[in-house]
Design an enzyme around this catalytic site. Structure first.
Site, PDB file in Angstrom:
ATOM      1  N   ASP A   1       0.865  -0.976  -0.072  1.00  0.00           N
ATOM      2  CA  ASP A   1      -0.271  -0.013  -0.114  1.00  0.00           C
ATOM      3  C   ASP A   1       0.815   1.216  -0.080  1.00  0.00           C
ATOM      4  OD1 ASP A   1       0.899   0.012   2.833  1.00  0.00           O
ATOM      5  OD2 ASP A   1      -0.740  -0.969   3.367  1.00  0.00           O
TER       6      ASP A   1
ATOM      7  N   LYS B   1      -5.016   3.007  -0.129  1.00  0.00           N
ATOM      8  CA  LYS B   1      -5.655   4.106  -0.565  1.00  0.00           C
ATOM      9  C   LYS B   1      -5.046   5.108  -1.635  1.00  0.00           C
ATOM     10  CE  LYS B   1      -7.287   5.132   3.621  1.00  0.00           C
ATOM     11  NZ  LYS B   1      -7.140   5.829   4.775  1.00  0.00           N
TER      12      LYS B   1
ATOM     13  N   MET C   1      -0.618   9.683  12.400  1.00  0.00           N
ATOM     14  CA  MET C   1      -1.616  10.044  11.915  1.00  0.00           C
ATOM     15  C   MET C   1      -2.409  11.174  12.380  1.00  0.00           C
ATOM     16  SD  MET C   1      -3.251   6.224  11.499  1.00  0.00           S
ATOM     17  CE  MET C   1      -2.907   5.815  12.851  1.00  0.00           C
TER      18      MET C   1
END
Ligand code: SAH
Length: 462
Positions: free
Chosen positions: A249, A271, A384
Site C-alpha cells: 500500500d 488508498k 496519523m
C-alpha cells in the site's frame, strides 16, 4: 582464466606443517584445526594460545630446517622472513607437497579460503590472491545474507534424504520438493527457531508430493520500515526476494518495492486519492486465497506491522484457517523519524517515557486521554495526527500545556525528501499552513524536541 579451482579436502588426521607462529599463523592454525588437521608448528617462539589450539599438535621451538618437512602432507608458511618463506616453498616443491606461503599467491599451490561455517555446509571465498580484505568483505555479506541457522536446515534435509528417496521415485519430483523446502515454510520454520514445526511441515510436503496435491503456501507479514530501504531488516529482504505475490500500500516506497522479486505479482491494496482502500476483510481473504494456492505471499506494511498497522487483524483469518504465517518487525515511524530528525525519544534530562498514540481519533471528535498526555517528563508521538493537529493543539492547551511547549513535525521521515518543521503548540498550526506540510507526517512533542538543534544530522546531509 582463473588459475585456481576450489575444492574441499578431508583434512582430518592429516598433518600440516605450519612455519611461523605470529598473528597470521595463529589465524591459519585456527582454521586448519577447525578443519580437522593435526599441526606441526615450527617457530623460535610459540605463544601459549597457539599451543592451546589443539592437543594433537606438535611444537618445534627452533628456526625452520628442511628436516622439518618429513611426515607431513601439507605445508603452510606464515613468517615475515621472505628468505625462510622461499626456503619452505622450495623444499615443498622438491617433495611434491602442496604449499601455501601466506600473502604470496605466486609461491602457493593452494590457498586457504575465508570460510563461512553453516556446518555441515561450508561456504568458501577466495580472492585468487587479489586481496584478502576483499574476500573478507564478501564473506561479511554472505554471513549476513545466509541465516546462522542454515546449518540446521542442512542437517534436517540430510536426515530426511533417505525417506524422500524411498517415498518419491521421480527425480524431478524430488528436486521440486527440496526446492520448496529451501524456499518455503520449512526453511522459514527452521530459521525462526521452530524445528518441530519445520519437521511437521516437511512431513506434510512429502505426503503432498506423494499424492501430487498442492501444499499450502505461506504468508509473510513484513514491516518495511519508514521509507529508507537501508532500514529494512535482513529477514525482510530475504522474504521479499522469496515471495511470489506482494500485497502493498501507500506507505511502502518505490525504492523498497524495487527490492521485491522482479517477477513477483504485485497487488495494490492501499488508498489512492480517487480510490478507496480495500476493506480489511478483503485483504485478509486475498492473503488466505493466494496462500491456499500454494503461493508465498508477502504483505508489506510501512513501519512495523503491529504498530498502528492493523497487522493483527490481517492475520487473524490466517490463524483460523491454519495457514502458516510469520511476522517480521520493522522500524516504526517513531523510531525512524526520531533518529533521522535528531530527536531522541527518551532522554535522562527530560523524558522518562514515550507514548505512541493515534491522532486518527482526534479528527472524528472522539476523546483521547488528554490528562495523561500533559504529564511532565514524557514524549508524545502522534501517528496519523496531521489532519487533527489543530484539535490536538487546542485540547492539550486546554488541559494545561503552555503555548511554548516544543513540537516537531517530521514529513516523509528517513527519505531524501524528509522535512522537519519545529515549533511550539502556539505556532505549529500556522507553520503547517505556511510550509504546506503533507503526509505522511509524524508529530513528536516534548522537551526532547529541543535536542534537535545540536543532534540533527540527516537534513544537513541533504
Ligand atoms: N505501521 C506504521 C504506522 C502506520 S500509521 C509504523 O509502524 O510506522 C501511518 C502513520 O505513520 C502516518 O500517518 C504517519 O503519522 C506515520 N508515518 C509512517 N511513515 C512515516 C514517515 N516516513 N514519515 C513520517 N511519518 C510516517
Amino acid at each position: 582464466m582463473a588459475n585456481m579451482s576450489p575444492m574441499f579436502v578431508r583434512l582430518s588426521g592429516q598433518t600440516v606443517l605450519l612455519v611461523g607462529a605470529g598473528l597470521v599463523a595463529r589465524r591459519k592454525a585456527q582454521a586448519l584445526v577447525r578443519g580437522g588437521a593435526i599441526l606441526k608448528i615450527v617457530a623460535p617462539h610459540i605463544s601459549e594460545d597457539i599451543c592451546e589450539l589443539s592437543a594433537d599438535s606438535s611444537f618445534h621451538y627452533e628456526p625452520y630446517q628442511t628436516a622439518h618437512m618429513t611426515n607431513v602432507s601439507w605445508v603452510v608458511a606464515a613468517t615475515d622472513d621472505q628468505q625462510v618463506n622461499m626456503q619452505v616453498y622450495q623444499d615443498a616443491i622438491a617433495r611434491n607437497l602442496p604449499v601455501n606461503i601466506v600473502d604470496r599467491a605466486d609461491l602457493s599451490t593452494f590457498t586457504l579460503p575465508s570460510v563461512i561455517h553453516r556446518d555441515p555446509m561450508l561456504i568458501a571465498v577466495g580472492s585468487g590472491g587479489a586481496s584478502p580484505v576483499l574476500a573478507r568483505a564478501v564473506r561479511g555479506r554472505i554471513e549476513a545474507a545466509i541465516p546462522a541457522s542454515f546449518g540446521d536446515l542442512a542437517e534436517l534435509m540430510s536426515r530426511f534424504r533417505q525417506q524422500v528417496k524411498n517415498t518419491i521415485t521421480s527425480l524431478d519430483d524430488r528436486r521440486r520438493l527440496w526446492q520448496n523446502v529451501v524456499d518455503g515454510p520449512v526453511a522459514e520454520a527452521v530459521f525462526s527457531g521452530n524445528p518441530q514445526v519445520a519437521e511437521r511441515l516437511l512431513q506434510e510436503q512429502i505426503e503432498a508430493a506423494k499424492d501430487q496435491t498442492t501444499a499450502v503456501g505461506e504468508v509473510f507479514l513484513v514491516g518495511a520500515g519508514p521509507g529508507d530501504p537501508d532500514l529494512l531488516t535482513i529477514k525482510a529482504i530475504r522474504l521479499m526476494q522469496l515471495a511470489d505475490v506482494v500485497l502493498y500500500d501507500n506507505l511502502v516506497s518505490d525504492a523498497i518495492m524495487d527490492l521485491t522479486r522482479a517477477d513477483a505479482e504485485r497487488v495494490y491494496v492501499g488508498k489512492r486519492a480517487s480510490k478507496h482502500a480495500m476493506p480489511q476483510q478483503q485483504i485478509s481473504q486475498l492473503l488466505a486465497d493466494y496462500a491456499q494456492k500454494g503461493k508465498r505471499v508477502l504483505r508489506l506494511k510501512g513501519g512495523d506491522p503491529f504498530i498502528f498497522g492493523r497487522g493483527g487483524e490481517e492475520i487473524e483469518l490466517l490463524a483460523e484457517a491454519k495457514i502458516p504465517f510469520q511476522v517480521v518487525p520493522g522500524i516504526t515511524a517513531a523510531a525512524g523519524c526520531g533518529a533521522y530528525a535528531g530527536i531522541p525519544l527518551t532522554h535522562r534530562d527530560c523524558a522518562h517515557s514515550v507514548r505512541f498514540i493515534t491522532g486518527h481519533l482526534a479528527r472524528d471528535g472522539s476523546e483521547l486521554p488528554w490528562q495523561e498526555l500533559v504529564q511532565p517528563q514524557q514524549t508524545i508521538v502522534f501517528y496519523m495526527g496531521l489532519l487533527g493537529l489543530s484539535n490536538i493543539v487546542e485540547r492539550l492547551q486546554q488541559h494545561g500545556l503552555p503555548a511554548d511547549y516544543p513540537i516537531a513535525l517530521v514529513e516523509k521521515g528517513t527519505l531524501p525528501q524528509q522535512r522537519v518543521v519545529v515549533g511550539t503548540l502556539g505556532t505549529i498550526c500556522d507553520e503547517v499552513t505556511l510550509q504546506q506540510v503533507r503526509g505522511p507526517t509524524l508529530i513528536i512533542m516534548g522537551q526532547v524536541v529541543t535536542k534537535r538543534d545540536k543532534l540533527k544530522w540527516f537534513d544537513a546531509a541533504n
